[in-house]
Structure formats: structure tokens, C-alpha cells
Design a protein around this motif. Structure first.
Motif, PDB file in Angstrom:
ATOM      1  N   ILE A   1      49.170  12.411  87.527  1.00 15.18           N
ATOM      2  CA  ILE A   1      50.202  13.162  86.805  1.00 15.18           C
ATOM      3  C   ILE A   1      49.725  13.295  85.244  1.00 15.18           C
ATOM      4  O   ILE A   1      50.191  14.327  84.683  1.00 15.18           O
ATOM      5  CB  ILE A   1      51.265  12.630  87.161  1.00 15.18           C
ATOM      6  N   SER A   2      49.376  12.313  84.744  1.00 10.07           N
ATOM      7  CA  SER A   2      48.963  12.152  83.274  1.00 10.07           C
ATOM      8  C   SER A   2      47.939  12.949  82.918  1.00 10.07           C
ATOM      9  O   SER A   2      48.061  13.823  81.874  1.00 10.07           O
ATOM     10  CB  SER A   2      48.616  10.845  82.756  1.00 10.07           C
ATOM     11  N   ILE A   3      46.912  13.064  83.863  1.00 10.08           N
ATOM     12  CA  ILE A   3      45.810  13.938  83.386  1.00 10.08           C
ATOM     13  C   ILE A   3      46.034  15.496  83.552  1.00 10.08           C
ATOM     14  O   ILE A   3      45.718  16.289  82.768  1.00 10.08           O
ATOM     15  CB  ILE A   3      44.521  13.500  84.128  1.00 10.08           C
ATOM     16  N   TYR A   4      47.039  15.589  84.537  1.00  8.60           N
ATOM     17  CA  TYR A   4      47.483  17.121  84.952  1.00  8.60           C
ATOM     18  C   TYR A   4      48.278  17.723  83.574  1.00  8.60           C
ATOM     19  O   TYR A   4      48.094  18.786  83.156  1.00  8.60           O
ATOM     20  CB  TYR A   4      48.255  17.197  86.074  1.00  8.60           C
ATOM     21  N   ILE A   5      49.039  16.676  83.243  1.00  8.17           N
ATOM     22  CA  ILE A   5      50.040  17.202  82.057  1.00  8.17           C
ATOM     23  C   ILE A   5      49.043  17.390  80.695  1.00  8.17           C
ATOM     24  O   ILE A   5      49.023  18.396  79.871  1.00  8.17           O
ATOM     25  CB  ILE A   5      51.062  16.092  81.575  1.00  8.17           C
ATOM     26  N   LEU A   6      48.136  16.481  80.602  1.00 17.22           N
ATOM     27  CA  LEU A   6      47.184  16.506  79.562  1.00 17.22           C
ATOM     28  C   LEU A   6      46.333  17.722  79.370  1.00 17.22           C
ATOM     29  O   LEU A   6      46.130  18.558  78.450  1.00 17.22           O
ATOM     30  CB  LEU A   6      46.210  15.355  79.238  1.00 17.22           C
TER      31      LEU A   6
ATOM     32  N   VAL B   1      61.444  18.669  74.335  1.00 20.21           N
ATOM     33  CA  VAL B   1      61.846  18.734  75.672  1.00 20.21           C
ATOM     34  C   VAL B   1      61.232  18.086  76.660  1.00 20.21           C
ATOM     35  O   VAL B   1      61.964  17.336  77.375  1.00 20.21           O
ATOM     36  CB  VAL B   1      61.983  20.447  75.971  1.00 20.21           C
ATOM     37  N   ILE B   2      59.905  17.979  76.713  1.00 18.66           N
ATOM     38  CA  ILE B   2      59.271  17.216  77.608  1.00 18.66           C
ATOM     39  C   ILE B   2      59.380  15.947  77.486  1.00 18.66           C
ATOM     40  O   ILE B   2      59.480  14.906  78.616  1.00 18.66           O
ATOM     41  CB  ILE B   2      57.821  17.401  77.494  1.00 18.66           C
ATOM     42  N   LEU B   3      59.457  15.233  76.205  1.00 21.91           N
ATOM     43  CA  LEU B   3      59.758  13.859  75.956  1.00 21.91           C
ATOM     44  C   LEU B   3      61.094  13.422  76.380  1.00 21.91           C
ATOM     45  O   LEU B   3      61.135  12.346  76.994  1.00 21.91           O
ATOM     46  CB  LEU B   3      59.660  13.559  74.489  1.00 21.91           C
ATOM     47  N   ILE B   4      62.190  14.444  76.185  1.00 24.84           N
ATOM     48  CA  ILE B   4      63.378  14.012  76.507  1.00 24.84           C
ATOM     49  C   ILE B   4      63.349  13.996  78.226  1.00 24.84           C
ATOM     50  O   ILE B   4      64.219  13.201  78.479  1.00 24.84           O
ATOM     51  CB  ILE B   4      64.525  14.965  76.010  1.00 24.84           C
ATOM     52  N   PHE B   5      62.897  15.016  78.840  1.00 24.60           N
ATOM     53  CA  PHE B   5      62.780  14.881  80.055  1.00 24.60           C
ATOM     54  C   PHE B   5      62.376  13.515  80.768  1.00 24.60           C
ATOM     55  O   PHE B   5      62.850  12.796  81.818  1.00 24.60           O
ATOM     56  CB  PHE B   5      61.848  16.014  80.802  1.00 24.60           C
ATOM     57  N   PHE B   6      61.058  13.042  80.113  1.00 20.95           N
ATOM     58  CA  PHE B   6      60.538  11.964  80.531  1.00 20.95           C
ATOM     59  C   PHE B   6      61.327  10.532  80.369  1.00 20.95           C
ATOM     60  O   PHE B   6      61.328   9.774  81.121  1.00 20.95           O
ATOM     61  CB  PHE B   6      59.081  11.887  80.292  1.00 20.95           C
ATOM     62  N   ILE B   7      61.925  10.833  79.062  1.00 21.41           N
ATOM     63  CA  ILE B   7      62.974   9.540  78.826  1.00 21.41           C
ATOM     64  C   ILE B   7      63.766   9.461  79.871  1.00 21.41           C
ATOM     65  O   ILE B   7      64.323   8.245  80.452  1.00 21.41           O
ATOM     66  CB  ILE B   7      63.390   9.653  77.573  1.00 21.41           C
ATOM     67  N   LEU B   8      64.549  10.510  80.450  1.00 19.86           N
ATOM     68  CA  LEU B   8      65.712  10.489  81.111  1.00 19.86           C
ATOM     69  C   LEU B   8      65.220  10.209  82.568  1.00 19.86           C
ATOM     70  O   LEU B   8      65.741   9.186  83.383  1.00 19.86           O
ATOM     71  CB  LEU B   8      66.227  11.918  81.157  1.00 19.86           C
ATOM     72  N   LEU B   9      63.789  10.621  82.947  1.00 22.65           N
ATOM     73  CA  LEU B   9      63.299  10.137  84.057  1.00 22.65           C
ATOM     74  C   LEU B   9      62.985   8.844  84.344  1.00 22.65           C
ATOM     75  O   LEU B   9      63.115   8.376  85.518  1.00 22.65           O
ATOM     76  CB  LEU B   9      61.944  10.978  84.337  1.00 22.65           C
ATOM     77  N   SER B  10      62.601   8.332  83.202  1.00 22.46           N
ATOM     78  CA  SER B  10      62.303   6.941  83.204  1.00 22.46           C
ATOM     79  C   SER B  10      63.502   5.999  83.340  1.00 22.46           C
ATOM     80  O   SER B  10      63.530   4.858  84.102  1.00 22.46           O
ATOM     81  CB  SER B  10      61.761   6.573  81.928  1.00 22.46           C
ATOM     82  N   GLY B  11      64.580   6.506  82.791  1.00 20.71           N
ATOM     83  CA  GLY B  11      65.806   5.699  83.007  1.00 20.71           C
ATOM     84  C   GLY B  11      66.113   5.910  84.494  1.00 20.71           C
ATOM     85  O   GLY B  11      67.019   5.134  85.042  1.00 20.71           O
ATOM     86  N   ALA B  12      66.172   7.149  85.049  1.00 23.91           N
ATOM     87  CA  ALA B  12      66.445   7.277  86.355  1.00 23.91           C
ATOM     88  C   ALA B  12      65.693   6.402  87.402  1.00 23.91           C
ATOM     89  O   ALA B  12      66.136   5.699  88.353  1.00 23.91           O
ATOM     90  CB  ALA B  12      66.072   8.721  86.843  1.00 23.91           C
ATOM     91  N   LEU B  13      64.406   6.351  87.299  1.00 28.95           N
ATOM     92  CA  LEU B  13      63.647   5.484  87.856  1.00 28.95           C
ATOM     93  C   LEU B  13      63.781   3.927  87.627  1.00 28.95           C
ATOM     94  O   LEU B  13      63.921   3.373  88.494  1.00 28.95           O
ATOM     95  CB  LEU B  13      62.163   5.375  87.345  1.00 28.95           C
ATOM     96  N   ALA B  14      63.735   3.501  86.526  1.00 27.98           N
ATOM     97  CA  ALA B  14      64.658   2.161  86.353  1.00 27.98           C
ATOM     98  C   ALA B  14      65.861   1.856  87.330  1.00 27.98           C
ATOM     99  O   ALA B  14      66.037   0.663  87.743  1.00 27.98           O
ATOM    100  CB  ALA B  14      64.960   1.860  84.632  1.00 27.98           C
ATOM    101  N   SER B  15      66.863   2.791  87.170  1.00 29.85           N
ATOM    102  CA  SER B  15      68.017   2.461  87.778  1.00 29.85           C
ATOM    103  C   SER B  15      67.713   2.505  89.346  1.00 29.85           C
ATOM    104  O   SER B  15      68.349   1.573  90.032  1.00 29.85           O
ATOM    105  CB  SER B  15      68.985   3.674  87.685  1.00 29.85           C
TER     106      SER B  15
END
Length: 201
Positions: A20-25, A158-172
Motif C-alpha cells: 500500500i505504501s509503495i503504491y501511494i508513493l 486531504v490524504i493525511l486527514i483520511f489516514f488519520i481517520l482511518l487510523s482511528g477507525a482501525l484502533a477502534s
């Protein structure tokens, strides 16, 4: 709720994070990407697929078949030890492969930071410490985005906010599944994030 938490945990499994990381990069407007050929991109994807996904999965299935681990979830630190150790070795090998083929320097540094995270998680498992690999991966991904934002002066808000929210969802999700404590999630996320942010120093 548990069904969705399980789905999210599999979707954002740490074994998929390098891909996922390398695809984004490779899809960010970074000048290095325009200097690399399609064949080069495909080779990188192939190396990651084989070294960091297929081989670790094969080892995990073998360990499960032999009774060394109860399930692929690896719920105890003892079950983590061999798979994480194997992944650590494969990350180091992959790092040297990337170094040999002239991987762009900043990408190589990002991958090196991820390699250190895997090594640290592996060592911690031998001390019965179970920081979240899921959140380490998400922290690393978020840290990687911050690094490239600062390095290349990109606007990825926008991408940073998305992944912050996604991190919160995954933690939950991990809490719902009782996979980790809040402290294990926080330390895991911090490990992945800080490992990348150190590159900005």
C-alpha cells in the motif's frame, strides 16, 4: 460491529502495508517517479509481493499447520516470535535488494525506517511485549506521507486527514476485537510514526 472490525483488520493488515505504501508513493507527483520506468515499478511490486507478503504468509500457514501458532491472528507474543523474526530477515534482504537496484534515496530511507519498526516489534515479542503491528503500520504510513509532504513541498492535507481517520477507525476495531489494550495501540502507532518522522531531522 465485530464483523466490521474483523473486516477492517484484514483489509488494513500490516502484511499489506509495504505494498500500500509503495503504491501511494509511486502515484504521488514526485519528480523521481517520472524518471523511473514501468518495468522498474513492476519489479519493485514483485519483490514486495514475494518477499514481504507471499513468503511470510507461507511461513505462517506452515507454522499453523505444525501447531506452532494457533491461528494467523497470532494473539500471543509467543506466536509472534518466529513469523516476526522471518519478516525482519526478509525486510533486511529486501532493503539490500532495493539499495542494489538504485532505489531513490528518500524511498530507501523510508523503507529502512519501516525495517527498523519490524525489527523492534520482533525483538519486543521475545520480551512478551505486544505493541500493535496494525497501528505501527498505520503510523508508519502517516509518517511517510508527512515526510514526503515536507521533503517535496506537497499539499496532501486531504490524504493525511483520511489516514488519520482511518487510523482511528482501525484502533477502534482492534479494541472491539480485544486484540490490544489502548496502551499497546498507542505505543504501536507512535513507533511507526516516529520511525518515519526521524527522517526529517
Amino acid at each position: 460491529m465485530k464483523r466490521f472490525a474483523t473486516f477492517l483488520s484484514y483489509l488494513l493488515h500490516p502484511i499489506l502495508s509495504p505494498l500500500i505504501s509503495i503504491y501511494i508513493l509511486f502515484h504521488l507527483p514526485i519528480y523521481q517517479n517520472y524518471r523511473l520506468s514501468e518495468e522498474y515499478f513492476n519489479f519493485i511490486y514483485l519483490v514486495i509481493l514475494i518477499n514481504l507478503i507471499l513468503i511470510p504468509l507461507t511461513v505462517s500457514f506452515y507454522l499453523k499447520d505444525k501447531g506452532y501458532i494457533a491461528s494467523l491472528k497470532m494473539e500471543t507474543t509467543k506466536e509472534r516470535r518466529i513469523p516476526f523474526l522471518v519478516s525482519s530477515v526478509l525486510y533486511v534482504i529486501t532493503f539490500f535488494v532495493f539499495q542494489t537496484i538504485g532505489f531513490p534515496e528518500i524511498y530507501l530511507q523510508i523503507f529502512m525506517a519501516a525495517t527498523w519498526v519490524v525489527l523492534i516489534l520482533s525483538v519486543l515479542s521475545f520480551f512478551n511485549v505486544k505493541w500493535s503491528a496494525h497501528l505501527s503500520a498505520m503510523g508508519g504510513l502517516l509518517g511517510m506521507l508527512i515526510v514526503v509532504t515536507q521533503t517535496y513541498n506537497l499539499n496532501l492535507t486531504v490524504i493525511l486527514i483520511f489516514f488519520i481517520l482511518l487510523s482511528g477507525a482501525l484502533a477502534s476495531a482492534r479494541l472491539v476485537l480485544n486484540a490490544h489494550t489502548q496502551k499497546e495501540l498507542l505505543f504501536g502507532f507512535s513507533l511507526g510514526l516516529v520511525a518515519q518522522l526521524i527522517l526529517l531531522i
